[in-house]
Design a protein around this motif. Structure first.
Motif, PDB file in Angstrom:
ATOM      1  N   VAL A 197       0.868  -1.186   0.000  1.00  7.67           N
ATOM      2  CA  VAL A 197       0.000   0.000   0.000  1.00  7.67           C
ATOM      3  C   VAL A 197       0.899   1.228   0.000  1.00  7.67           C
ATOM      4  O   VAL A 197       1.835   1.318   0.796  1.00  7.67           O
ATOM      5  CB  VAL A 197      -0.921   0.017   1.250  1.00  7.67           C
ATOM      6  N   ASP A 198       0.638   2.153  -0.896  1.00  9.98           N
ATOM      7  CA  ASP A 198       1.433   3.374  -0.937  1.00  9.98           C
ATOM      8  C   ASP A 198       1.229   4.184   0.337  1.00  9.98           C
ATOM      9  O   ASP A 198       0.099   4.270   0.849  1.00  9.98           O
ATOM     10  CB  ASP A 198       1.042   4.230  -2.143  1.00  9.98           C
ATOM     11  N   PRO A 199       2.288   4.772   0.879  1.00  9.47           N
ATOM     12  CA  PRO A 199       2.120   5.598   2.078  1.00  9.47           C
ATOM     13  C   PRO A 199       1.278   6.835   1.777  1.00  9.47           C
ATOM     14  O   PRO A 199       1.240   7.320   0.648  1.00  9.47           O
ATOM     15  CB  PRO A 199       3.558   5.982   2.445  1.00  9.47           C
ATOM     16  N   VAL A 200       0.602   7.307   2.790  1.00  3.12           N
ATOM     17  CA  VAL A 200      -0.177   8.543   2.679  1.00  3.12           C
ATOM     18  C   VAL A 200       0.743   9.695   3.044  1.00  3.12           C
ATOM     19  O   VAL A 200       1.428   9.653   4.073  1.00  3.12           O
ATOM     20  CB  VAL A 200      -1.404   8.507   3.612  1.00  3.12           C
ATOM     21  N   THR A 207       6.744  24.561   5.545  1.00  6.23           N
ATOM     22  CA  THR A 207       8.058  23.945   5.329  1.00  6.23           C
ATOM     23  C   THR A 207       8.380  23.735   3.853  1.00  6.23           C
ATOM     24  O   THR A 207       9.312  23.003   3.522  1.00  6.23           O
ATOM     25  CB  THR A 207       8.135  22.588   6.045  1.00  6.23           C
ATOM     26  N   GLY A 208       7.620  24.314   2.958  1.00 10.56           N
ATOM     27  CA  GLY A 208       7.905  24.142   1.535  1.00 10.56           C
ATOM     28  C   GLY A 208       7.533  22.762   1.046  1.00 10.56           C
ATOM     29  O   GLY A 208       6.358  22.386   1.063  1.00 10.56           O
ATOM     30  N   ASP A 209       8.536  21.983   0.652  1.00 10.07           N
ATOM     31  CA  ASP A 209       8.301  20.662   0.066  1.00 10.07           C
ATOM     32  C   ASP A 209       8.456  19.528   1.072  1.00 10.07           C
ATOM     33  O   ASP A 209       8.607  18.377   0.674  1.00 10.07           O
ATOM     34  CB  ASP A 209       9.260  20.427  -1.106  1.00 10.07           C
ATOM     35  N   VAL A 210       8.447  19.819   2.343  1.00 14.13           N
ATOM     36  CA  VAL A 210       8.576  18.764   3.354  1.00 14.13           C
ATOM     37  C   VAL A 210       7.202  18.150   3.622  1.00 14.13           C
ATOM     38  O   VAL A 210       6.210  18.860   3.775  1.00 14.13           O
ATOM     39  CB  VAL A 210       9.182  19.316   4.661  1.00 14.13           C
ATOM     40  N   VAL A 211       7.154  16.796   3.654  1.00 16.54           N
ATOM     41  CA  VAL A 211       5.888  16.093   3.863  1.00 16.54           C
ATOM     42  C   VAL A 211       6.035  15.092   4.994  1.00 16.54           C
ATOM     43  O   VAL A 211       7.137  14.628   5.315  1.00 16.54           O
ATOM     44  CB  VAL A 211       5.431  15.350   2.583  1.00 16.54           C
ATOM     45  N   LEU A 212       4.899  14.774   5.595  1.00 20.00           N
ATOM     46  CA  LEU A 212       4.823  13.681   6.565  1.00 20.00           C
ATOM     47  C   LEU A 212       4.278  12.467   5.834  1.00 20.00           C
ATOM     48  O   LEU A 212       3.212  12.532   5.226  1.00 20.00           O
ATOM     49  CB  LEU A 212       3.912  14.063   7.736  1.00 20.00           C
ATOM     50  N   SER A 213       5.013  11.367   5.890  1.00 23.70           N
ATOM     51  CA  SER A 213       4.632  10.141   5.193  1.00 23.70           C
ATOM     52  C   SER A 213       4.252   9.090   6.225  1.00 23.70           C
ATOM     53  O   SER A 213       4.998   8.832   7.174  1.00 23.70           O
ATOM     54  CB  SER A 213       5.803   9.642   4.340  1.00 23.70           C
ATOM     55  N   ALA A 214       3.065   8.494   6.048  1.00 18.81           N
ATOM     56  CA  ALA A 214       2.576   7.461   6.970  1.00 18.81           C
ATOM     57  C   ALA A 214       2.275   6.197   6.187  1.00 18.81           C
ATOM     58  O   ALA A 214       1.486   6.215   5.237  1.00 18.81           O
ATOM     59  CB  ALA A 214       1.326   7.947   7.701  1.00 18.81           C
ATOM     60  N   ALA A 215       2.915   5.102   6.584  1.00 18.11           N
ATOM     61  CA  ALA A 215       2.684   3.799   5.960  1.00 18.11           C
ATOM     62  C   ALA A 215       2.052   2.863   6.985  1.00 18.11           C
ATOM     63  O   ALA A 215       2.233   3.045   8.196  1.00 18.11           O
ATOM     64  CB  ALA A 215       3.999   3.211   5.453  1.00 18.11           C
ATOM     65  N   PRO A 220      -3.781   0.085   9.613  1.00 17.41           N
ATOM     66  CA  PRO A 220      -3.807   0.775   8.322  1.00 17.41           C
ATOM     67  C   PRO A 220      -3.944   2.280   8.520  1.00 17.41           C
ATOM     68  O   PRO A 220      -4.471   2.745   9.535  1.00 17.41           O
ATOM     69  CB  PRO A 220      -5.049   0.190   7.636  1.00 17.41           C
ATOM     70  N   VAL A 221      -3.464   3.040   7.535  1.00 17.04           N
ATOM     71  CA  VAL A 221      -3.570   4.502   7.593  1.00 17.04           C
ATOM     72  C   VAL A 221      -4.922   4.882   6.996  1.00 17.04           C
ATOM     73  O   VAL A 221      -5.081   4.990   5.779  1.00 17.04           O
ATOM     74  CB  VAL A 221      -2.422   5.170   6.814  1.00 17.04           C
ATOM     75  N   ASN A 222      -5.901   5.083   7.850  1.00 20.81           N
ATOM     76  CA  ASN A 222      -7.268   5.310   7.370  1.00 20.81           C
ATOM     77  C   ASN A 222      -7.909   6.561   7.952  1.00 20.81           C
ATOM     78  O   ASN A 222      -9.125   6.691   7.949  1.00 20.81           O
ATOM     79  CB  ASN A 222      -8.146   4.087   7.677  1.00 20.81           C
ATOM     80  N   ASP A 223      -7.090   7.466   8.484  1.00 22.46           N
ATOM     81  CA  ASP A 223      -7.652   8.685   9.072  1.00 22.46           C
ATOM     82  C   ASP A 223      -6.759   9.872   8.704  1.00 22.46           C
ATOM     83  O   ASP A 223      -5.809  10.196   9.411  1.00 22.46           O
ATOM     84  CB  ASP A 223      -7.755   8.545  10.592  1.00 22.46           C
TER      85      ASP A 223
END
Length: 490
Positions: A197-200, A207-215, A220-223
């Motif tokens: 499953v691709d991370p959300v 922060t510009g191009d900084v992202v939080l990635s949740a796998a 499961p990442v459902n919220d």
């Protein structure tokens, strides 16, 4: 929140898939009853649209177009409980739904839509209650982690334990480079765990191009809303980290300037360097581009590879000078960020009694050698590839320039003369008197007088083979060192 699959699994609702079963994992936020011909105008993203078929077109191509509009509105599913006389659902409609993974379910006309709506609403309310409880728990956990005075990665690991997700902070502007990661995410990456499953990913504010990635981890990442809260927490942390690094950069710049000007000794600064994470071998490094262009050094201290250190960095002219750990891979990584054609020169390893100004000269000579050789790095004292018959060390260069050009430099400094420049122009023009005098904008006889004065001060006759050779070698060595004659003679 409840999913389409979970709704279909409730026996009392009597739902069954007609098409789009592959999209059964979609979450449902609300249920909306609509028999109009354009339900997509009245529904929201995440809704289950319930219809008795009153607004459904009869023509198969029109049904295919109709379901396409509904899918584009990003609702979660369509439940059809056809009333008597409603158009039949066509194969064309179901084909579009299957192809796009959009759940279409059938129900008996006897189904009270209010029952289905109540199930969805109760699920949404319970989900919100759980989310609020989880958010409260997240803030408690994060507060405790802050008081434990661990690292940023430790705090992300604490959040992983609460959410059950594998969390990473990534910089998309640097090709998705991982800036910080929790233990669960690090373990998944090192063990090459494929979650299928691709991370959300959500952008972190400010922060510009900084992202939080949740796998997916334990859960499961459902919220996504909960993930947004996490992004807010981490945005505060990153802002604090950036402010701290800016402070260390500014104070480090002042400290390095004092060391180079010999106002402060390296021995006195050693405890502050340890506080900045620099406890191993240290060097002076000098970065410059091959064409002398400006370096992009303003935010270099915030780069991921400098997480463990707060080096001393000082821009001077078109160079960046740094007192940094002797980590050659790190120094080359900095060069790559500063400019496309940037190289770095590295001094010998410092001791508590080292002269920082002298080490900076070594680094400048080393970076000049790097550019000459087309390399990205040169370490002073480790380059044994002599270039012709010019000296290969800074000490030898200074000795040569002092012995040959020293008297001329002192004369020009005290008498505001032009002896050094006159010799340089004369040799560059291969001893052509008129051409040299024209370039210097002086009379030919004035140039003759100056070169006689050079012979008196140095014992070298610029018009002789030996004299011109010795003077040319000293001038070439000085130019190659990238230092001024004043710096080499003093």
């Amino acid at each position: 929140m409840i999913s389409v699959n979970q709704l279909a699994a409730i026996p009392s609702l009597g739902l069954r898939f007609l098409a789009g079963a592959s999209g059964g994992g979609r979450l449902v936020t609300w249920a909306h009853s609509c028999d109009l011909r354009d339900p997509w105008m009245w529904c929201e993203r995440g809704d289950v649209v319930m219809t008795t078929g009153g607004g459904l077109p009869k023509d198969p191509p029109e049904q295919a177009e109709w379901i396409g509009y509904l899918i584009d509105s990003q609702v979660s599913a369509l439940v059809i409980a056809p009333r008597p006389g409603a158009p039949d659902v066509t194969a064309e409609l179901l084909d579009v739904a299957d192809r796009r993974g959009f759940p279409v379910l059938s129900a008996s006309f006897d189904l009270h839509f209010v029952t289905l709506a109540r199930t969805v609403i109760e699920s949404a309310v319970e989900s919100e209650r759980q989310r609020l409880a989880t958010i409260t728990r997240l803030y408690d956990v994060y507060w405790q982690a802050l008081h434990a005075r661990g690292s940023f990665a430790d705090r992300i690991s604490a959040l992983e334990g609460t959410t059950g997700w594998a969390l990473e902070v990534r910089d998309r502007g640097a090709g998705g480079e991982v800036m910080f990661a929790g233990r669960l995410a690090s373990d998944q990456r090192s063990n090459r765990v494929d979650t299928a499953v691709d991370p959300v990913q959500i952008p972190i504010p400010g922060t510009g191009d900084v992202v939080l990635s949740a796998a997916p981890g334990r859960l499961p990442v459902n919220d996504r809303a909960l993930l947004q809260h996490l992004g807010g927490l981490i945005a505060l942390e990153l802002e604090h980290d950036a402010a701290q690094r800016d402070w260390f950069r500014n104070s480090g710049q002042d400290m390095l300037a004092s060391l180079l000007d010999e106002v402060v000794t390296l021995a006195a600064a050693w405890p502050a360097l340890r506080h900045r994470g620099m406890t191993n071998s240290l060097v002076i490094a000098c970065w410059s581009s091959s064409d002398g262009g400006a370096l992009n050094h303003e935010t270099i201290h915030r780069q991921v590879f400098l997480q463990k250190y707060w080096p001393l960095l000082l821009p001077r002219s078109a160079m960046l000078i740094g007192l940094v750990p002797r980590d050659l891979e790190l120094l080359e990584a900095m060069a790559a960020k500063l400019a496309l054609d940037c190289a770095v020169g590295v001094s010998t390893t410092l001791t508590a009694n080292s002269n920082v100004a002298e080490a900076a000269r070594q680094a400048q000579l080393a970076v000049a050698r790097a550019h000459e050789q087309g390399k990205t790095m040169n370490v002073y004292g480790e380059d044994y590839d002599d270039v012709g018959f010019l000296p290969s060390s800074l000490e030898a260069t200074r000795r040569q320039v002092r012995d040959v050009l020293g008297p001329l430099v002192v004369h020009d400094r005290t008498s505001e003369g032009e002896l050094v420049n006159s010799v340089k122009v004369f040799l560059r023009n291969d001893g052509a008197w008129k051409q040299s005098a024209d370039e210097l904008k002086i009379h030919r006889q004035t140039l003759v007088y100056r070169l006689r004065r050079v012979e008196e001060l140095t014992g070298l006759k610029p018009t002789s083979t030996e004299g011109s050779a010795m003077l040319w070698l000293a001038l070439s060595s000085a130019e190659r060192s990238k230092l001024t004659l004043e710096e080499l003679v003093d």
